[in-house]
Design an enzyme around this catalytic site. Structure first.
Site, short mmCIF file in Angstrom:
data_model
loop_
_atom_site.label_atom_id
_atom_site.label_comp_id
_atom_site.label_asym_id
_atom_site.label_seq_id
_atom_site.Cartn_x
_atom_site.Cartn_y
_atom_site.Cartn_z
N HIS A 113 6.21 10.82 -14.89
CA HIS A 113 8.11 11.54 -14.85
C HIS A 113 8.18 12.52 -15.94
O HIS A 113 7.87 12.43 -17.08
CB HIS A 113 9.05 10.18 -15.31
CG HIS A 113 8.52 9.48 -16.01
ND1 HIS A 113 7.33 7.78 -15.92
CD2 HIS A 113 9.05 8.71 -16.83
CE1 HIS A 113 7.31 7.65 -17.02
NE2 HIS A 113 8.28 8.44 -17.87
N GLU A 129 6.58 3.87 -21.08
CA GLU A 129 6.87 2.46 -20.59
C GLU A 129 6.55 2.34 -18.82
O GLU A 129 5.51 1.61 -18.54
CB GLU A 129 8.38 2.43 -20.85
CG GLU A 129 8.51 1.93 -21.39
CD GLU A 129 10.47 1.99 -22.22
OE1 GLU A 129 10.54 1.70 -20.60
OE2 GLU A 129 10.50 1.92 -22.97
N VAL A 130 7.06 3.85 -17.89
CA VAL A 130 6.86 3.31 -16.74
C VAL A 130 5.08 4.11 -16.53
O VAL A 130 5.15 5.65 -16.30
CB VAL A 130 7.76 3.80 -16.08
CG1 VAL A 130 7.46 3.72 -14.19
CG2 VAL A 130 8.99 2.52 -15.94
N HIS A 152 11.33 13.59 -18.14
CA HIS A 152 13.11 13.41 -18.31
C HIS A 152 14.19 14.61 -18.21
O HIS A 152 13.26 15.27 -18.99
CB HIS A 152 13.43 12.27 -19.57
CG HIS A 152 12.62 10.68 -19.67
ND1 HIS A 152 13.37 9.94 -19.57
CD2 HIS A 152 11.39 10.92 -19.84
CE1 HIS A 152 12.61 8.71 -19.49
NE2 HIS A 152 11.38 9.48 -20.14
N ASP A 181 18.41 8.10 -14.95
CA ASP A 181 17.73 7.08 -15.54
C ASP A 181 19.09 5.62 -15.19
O ASP A 181 20.02 5.95 -15.74
CB ASP A 181 17.96 7.37 -16.76
CG ASP A 181 16.64 6.31 -17.56
OD1 ASP A 181 15.85 6.91 -18.14
OD2 ASP A 181 17.13 5.42 -17.81
N ILE A 182 18.54 4.24 -14.96
CA ILE A 182 18.80 3.06 -15.19
C ILE A 182 19.66 3.37 -16.39
O ILE A 182 20.87 1.81 -16.59
CB ILE A 182 18.45 2.16 -14.99
CG1 ILE A 182 19.12 0.86 -14.45
CG2 ILE A 182 17.20 1.52 -16.03
CD1 ILE A 182 18.14 -0.06 -13.04
N ASN A 209 7.05 10.99 -21.59
CA ASN A 209 6.42 10.64 -22.82
C ASN A 209 4.74 10.22 -21.87
O ASN A 209 4.89 10.00 -21.44
CB ASN A 209 6.76 9.41 -23.19
CG ASN A 209 8.70 9.32 -23.66
OD1 ASN A 209 8.24 10.56 -24.40
ND2 ASN A 209 9.47 8.86 -22.80
P1 AMP Z 1 9.49 5.93 -20.73
O1 AMP Z 1 9.11 5.65 -21.68
O2 AMP Z 1 9.29 7.86 -20.84
O3 AMP Z 1 8.45 5.99 -19.44
O4 AMP Z 1 10.38 5.62 -19.46
C1 AMP Z 1 10.86 5.14 -18.06
C2 AMP Z 1 12.35 5.46 -18.26
O5 AMP Z 1 12.18 4.91 -16.52
C3 AMP Z 1 13.26 5.16 -19.07
O6 AMP Z 1 13.85 5.43 -19.63
C4 AMP Z 1 14.05 3.83 -18.13
O7 AMP Z 1 15.29 3.95 -18.50
C5 AMP Z 1 13.72 4.49 -17.02
N1 AMP Z 1 13.91 2.75 -15.94
C6 AMP Z 1 12.92 2.22 -15.58
N2 AMP Z 1 13.53 1.67 -14.58
C7 AMP Z 1 14.22 1.78 -14.21
C8 AMP Z 1 15.31 2.24 -12.56
N3 AMP Z 1 14.87 1.14 -11.85
N4 AMP Z 1 15.57 3.67 -12.61
C9 AMP Z 1 15.63 4.24 -13.40
N5 AMP Z 1 15.20 4.79 -14.26
C10 AMP Z 1 14.74 3.48 -14.59
#
Ligand code: AMP
Length: 118
Positions: A103, A98-99, A105, A32-33, A90
């Site tokens: 995914h 968010e994404v 974690h 994770d970034i 999530n």
């Molecule tokens: P979520 O809230 O479960 O959608 O989490 C999305 C996760 O993606 C967050 O923990 C971000 O820090 C992570 N994230 C977003 N962009 C990137 C990226 N380019 N590379 C790695 N992790 C990312």
């Protein structure tokens, strides 16, 4: 509706880089970034699934098995399978996803505390 331009779709297409931990036919795992624990890795299916609802309804048996087995391989690679870890997904608005690409974690490498912060 799956957004082909979400950040994880771009990572899967290698349009943007990631710090890869593991990859096979079904999953990609990368750091994770913005890590929230000493170990914080994301495991994503290679298929285009928005979230767990989409995945559980539409993924093939092989994809579902691939994600679970992939997660099991990743925690071994990360050396947290014996010390313990948390896997978390999530989902949707209340889950603060968010994404919009499914995914999981993986958190570990330290004592993680309570499940939900108050
Ligand atoms: P979520 O809230 O479960 O959608 O989490 C999305 C996760 O993606 C967050 O923990 C971000 O820090 C992570 N994230 C977003 N962009 C990137 C990226 N380019 N590379 C790695 N992790 C990312």
């Amino acid at each position: 509706m799956y957004d082909q331009n979400n950040i994880f779709a771009k990572i899967l297409r290698k349009e943007i880089p990631c710090k890869k931990v593991y990859e096979d036919k079904f999953v990609l795992a990368f750091h994770d970034i913005n890590p929230q624990a000493k170990v914080h890795v994301l495991v994503i299916p290679k298929g285009a699934y928005v979230d767990f609802n989409d995945f559980s309804n539409n993924a093939t048996k092989e994809e579902i098995e691939g994600l679970i087995r992939g997660l099991g391989k990743v925690v071994k690679i990360l050396n947290v399978s014996e010390t313990g870890y948390r896997y978390l997904g999530n989902n949707g608005k209340d889950g603060c996803q968010e994404v919009p690409h499914l995914h999981l974690h993986i958190f570990g490498g330290e004592k993680l505390g309570k499940m939900i912060a108050k």
